[in-house]
Design an enzyme around this catalytic site. Structure first.
Site, PDB file in Angstrom:
ATOM      1  N   HIS A  64       0.824  -1.203   0.000  1.00  0.00           N
ATOM      2  CA  HIS A  64       0.000   0.000   0.000  1.00  0.00           C
ATOM      3  C   HIS A  64       0.862   1.258   0.000  1.00  0.00           C
ATOM      4  O   HIS A  64       0.900   2.015   0.971  1.00  0.00           O
ATOM      5  CB  HIS A  64      -0.948  -0.008   1.196  1.00  0.00           C
ATOM      6  CG  HIS A  64      -2.119  -0.926   1.007  1.00  0.00           C
ATOM      7  ND1 HIS A  64      -2.844  -1.442   2.043  1.00  0.00           N
ATOM      8  CD2 HIS A  64      -2.676  -1.427  -0.120  1.00  0.00           C
ATOM      9  CE1 HIS A  64      -3.800  -2.223   1.574  1.00  0.00           C
ATOM     10  NE2 HIS A  64      -3.709  -2.225   0.259  1.00  0.00           N
ATOM     11  N   CYS A  91       3.862 -12.293   2.414  1.00  0.00           N
ATOM     12  CA  CYS A  91       4.748 -12.104   3.558  1.00  0.00           C
ATOM     13  C   CYS A  91       4.724 -13.326   4.477  1.00  0.00           C
ATOM     14  O   CYS A  91       3.676 -13.934   4.709  1.00  0.00           O
ATOM     15  CB  CYS A  91       4.307 -10.861   4.337  1.00  0.00           C
ATOM     16  SG  CYS A  91       5.260 -10.558   5.826  1.00  0.00           S
ATOM     17  N   HIS A 101      -9.978  -5.431   3.713  1.00  0.00           N
ATOM     18  CA  HIS A 101      -8.537  -5.460   3.461  1.00  0.00           C
ATOM     19  C   HIS A 101      -8.154  -6.780   2.794  1.00  0.00           C
ATOM     20  O   HIS A 101      -8.642  -7.855   3.174  1.00  0.00           O
ATOM     21  CB  HIS A 101      -7.778  -5.296   4.772  1.00  0.00           C
ATOM     22  CG  HIS A 101      -6.325  -4.971   4.610  1.00  0.00           C
ATOM     23  ND1 HIS A 101      -5.396  -5.914   4.244  1.00  0.00           N
ATOM     24  CD2 HIS A 101      -5.643  -3.804   4.755  1.00  0.00           C
ATOM     25  CE1 HIS A 101      -4.202  -5.351   4.173  1.00  0.00           C
ATOM     26  NE2 HIS A 101      -4.324  -4.068   4.481  1.00  0.00           N
ATOM     27  N   GLU A 152      -5.553  -8.606   3.004  1.00  0.00           N
ATOM     28  CA  GLU A 152      -4.982  -9.614   3.891  1.00  0.00           C
ATOM     29  C   GLU A 152      -6.053 -10.338   4.688  1.00  0.00           C
ATOM     30  O   GLU A 152      -6.027 -11.567   4.805  1.00  0.00           O
ATOM     31  CB  GLU A 152      -3.965  -8.984   4.840  1.00  0.00           C
ATOM     32  CG  GLU A 152      -3.309 -10.022   5.745  1.00  0.00           C
ATOM     33  CD  GLU A 152      -2.484  -9.409   6.855  1.00  0.00           C
ATOM     34  OE1 GLU A 152      -2.472  -9.990   7.955  1.00  0.00           O
ATOM     35  OE2 GLU A 152      -1.840  -8.363   6.630  1.00  0.00           O
ATOM     36  N   THR A 160      -2.192  -8.794  10.348  1.00  0.00           N
ATOM     37  CA  THR A 160      -0.883  -8.573  10.977  1.00  0.00           C
ATOM     38  C   THR A 160      -0.557  -7.117  11.246  1.00  0.00           C
ATOM     39  O   THR A 160       0.359  -6.827  12.013  1.00  0.00           O
ATOM     40  CB  THR A 160       0.242  -9.160  10.101  1.00  0.00           C
ATOM     41  OG1 THR A 160       0.217  -8.527   8.807  1.00  0.00           O
ATOM     42  CG2 THR A 160       0.081 -10.661   9.938  1.00  0.00           C
ATOM     43  N   CYS A 174       2.696  -9.045  13.152  1.00  0.00           N
ATOM     44  CA  CYS A 174       4.023  -9.273  12.579  1.00  0.00           C
ATOM     45  C   CYS A 174       5.056  -8.484  13.380  1.00  0.00           C
ATOM     46  O   CYS A 174       4.767  -7.422  13.944  1.00  0.00           O
ATOM     47  CB  CYS A 174       4.059  -8.927  11.100  1.00  0.00           C
ATOM     48  SG  CYS A 174       4.423  -7.221  10.688  1.00  0.00           S
ATOM     49  N   SER A 212      -2.837   0.192   6.409  1.00  0.00           N
ATOM     50  CA  SER A 212      -3.353  -0.048   7.752  1.00  0.00           C
ATOM     51  C   SER A 212      -2.313   0.255   8.820  1.00  0.00           C
ATOM     52  O   SER A 212      -2.592   0.951   9.805  1.00  0.00           O
ATOM     53  CB  SER A 212      -3.813  -1.510   7.872  1.00  0.00           C
ATOM     54  OG  SER A 212      -4.270  -1.785   9.172  1.00  0.00           O
ATOM     55  N   ASN A 213      -1.089  -0.249   8.649  1.00  0.00           N
ATOM     56  CA  ASN A 213      -0.096  -0.049   9.705  1.00  0.00           C
ATOM     57  C   ASN A 213       0.281   1.419   9.839  1.00  0.00           C
ATOM     58  O   ASN A 213       0.556   1.900  10.935  1.00  0.00           O
ATOM     59  CB  ASN A 213       1.135  -0.935   9.472  1.00  0.00           C
ATOM     60  CG  ASN A 213       2.028  -0.458   8.357  1.00  0.00           C
ATOM     61  OD1 ASN A 213       2.940   0.337   8.582  1.00  0.00           O
ATOM     62  ND2 ASN A 213       1.788  -0.915   7.140  1.00  0.00           N
ATOM     63  N   SER A 221       5.392   0.266   4.423  1.00  0.00           N
ATOM     64  CA  SER A 221       5.397   0.274   2.963  1.00  0.00           C
ATOM     65  C   SER A 221       5.946   1.577   2.388  1.00  0.00           C
ATOM     66  O   SER A 221       5.831   1.820   1.190  1.00  0.00           O
ATOM     67  CB  SER A 221       3.974   0.036   2.434  1.00  0.00           C
ATOM     68  OG  SER A 221       3.059   0.962   2.985  1.00  0.00           O
TER      69      SER A 221
END
Length: 400
Positions: free
Chosen positions: A85, A147, A175, A177, A248, A286, A316-317, A380
């Protein structure tokens, strides 16, 4: 027979690494890191989070994409969704000739135009079991960049389904994932999943587990989770044995709190002995996500005057890092350096967690006189985008 599935690259890392380094490297970021993650530029003290930017999984996905272009110069190369992303990385892949296949509103992909002569990249988030099976049937050459942390979660939910546990996944049901993780239960007869976005949704689930007064009726429950659960999900039938997992990139503390709350509900409804036999939970955040969140938490022990978080608005992260920072100091989540207008000093940024929320423009956002600027970036975000952001900001303050 030609090999058609690759998960370990093509042994071309030494050929592509100089290109990747040249495109994503930042001397300014290296300078700050080499000086203990703090540096002074005129009136601005810049503090860099000790963990930021590209993680191992992102590095690996980008390496494989570049290697794929090198390996198959005469073939059409497609990518399912986005590799990661970050808009700049994805645009670079387009410039290299990779064709993007985007999902429809319901999350499905149209592969009807693909042939066995084509090469297909699977993103770091992974793809659903159905999409993977479709691509294998078509005979495409598949390059899998999923991943390792995501694969670890998949193994957990597969074990839940195999043993008759419903997988309750803390994540965003839209999402890539989370969709891919949820699909892993479908390979097992009777496999069930339910995706909860936050503690509020988890409490709805807990009402049914604990057999207490409910916010929603069973019918309202099914409607609320219609797109977030296995078709035909029945809360009265399918919440007996539960295994908790997560996307994650979610906030680690929230995932752990949701798991603890669900276990409490099982104890309240069925007793401790039943909970010991019918509840499972594993921390599947993660390590890179955890490290970046821990680095922000450490920085916020002594918050800077303002915080800049750099990264894609649909990451997201990155959104979670911004959310953590907002609890302690004035925080601006920006997509990249172009959000800073060096002429007027105005800043475009995203103020909300919703990835679709419109940008807002803030003027006069820089403090007067000497101040501390903190900066971090999602997993990312390449270093060059962090460096470009700092360069534009310091051009305004006169630090460069």
């Amino acid at each position: 027979m030609e090999q058609t599935y690759f998960r370990k690259g093509f042994g071309l890392k030494t050929q592509v690494q100089p290109v990747i380094d040249a495109e994503y490297h930042s001397r300014l970021v290296d300078r700050i890191r080499d000086r203990g993650y703090t540096d002074v530029f005129g009136d601005v003290t810049v503090r860099l989070a000790r963990e930021f930017g590209f993680c191992y999984g992102v590095d690996r996905a980008i390496d494989y994409a570049y290697e794929t272009v090198q390996k198959f110069p005469d073939r059409r190369i497609y990518l399912v969704g986005e590799i990661i992303h970050n808009p700049h990385v994805n645009q670079r892949l387009r410039e290299m000739g990779i064709h993007f296949i985007y999902a429809s509103d319901d999350g499905s992909f149209d592969f009807s135009h693909l042939t066995s002569d084509d090469v297909v990249l699977m993103p770091a988030f992974g793809v659903t079991r159905r999409d993977f099976d479709t691509l294998r049937t078509l005979g495409c050459v598949l390059v899998d960049t999923t991943c390792g942390s995501v694969l670890h979660v998949w193994k957990r939910v597969e074990s839940y389904a195999r043993d008759g546990f419903t997988a309750v996944i803390h994540g965003k049901y839209t999402h890539e994932e989370s969709r891919a993780t949820a699909s892993q239960v479908t390979g097992y007869d009777g496999g069930k999943y339910l995706i909860v976005r936050d503690m509020e949704e988890a409490e709805i689930v807990c009402d049914f587990i604990a057999r207490r007064s409910r916010r929603l009726s069973a019918e309202e429950f099914r409607e609320h989770f219609r797109d977030k659960a296995t078709p035909g999900f029945d809360p009265g039938r399918d919440l007996g044995k539960i295994g908790v997992a997560n996307q994650t990139t979610m906030l680690a503390n929230e995932s752990l709190a949701i798991a603890a709350r669900i276990r409490e509900a099982i104890v309240a409804g069925h007793g401790e002995e039943y909970a010991c036999e019918s509840f499972r939970s594993f921390d599947t955040i993660c390590s890179a996500t955890q490290e970046r969140q821990d680095a922000v938490e450490a920085m916020m022990a002594r918050p800077p005057d303002i915080m800049i978080v750099v990264g894609g608005y649909n990451s997201s992260n990155t959104n979670h890092l911004a959310s953590m920072c907002r609890e302690h100091t004035v925080t601006y989540h920006i997509a990249d350096a172009m959000c800073i207008d060096t002429g007027t000093g105005a800043l475009r940024h995203k103020p909300e967690l919703d990835p679709h929320a419109p940008e807002v423009v803030t003027r006069d956002w820089l403090p007067e006189g000497p101040f501390e600027l903190g900066i971090t970036a999602g997993a990312s975000t390449p270093n060059n985008k962090i460096g470009e952001t700092l360069a534009r900001l310091l051009a305004i303050t006169g630090g460069l």
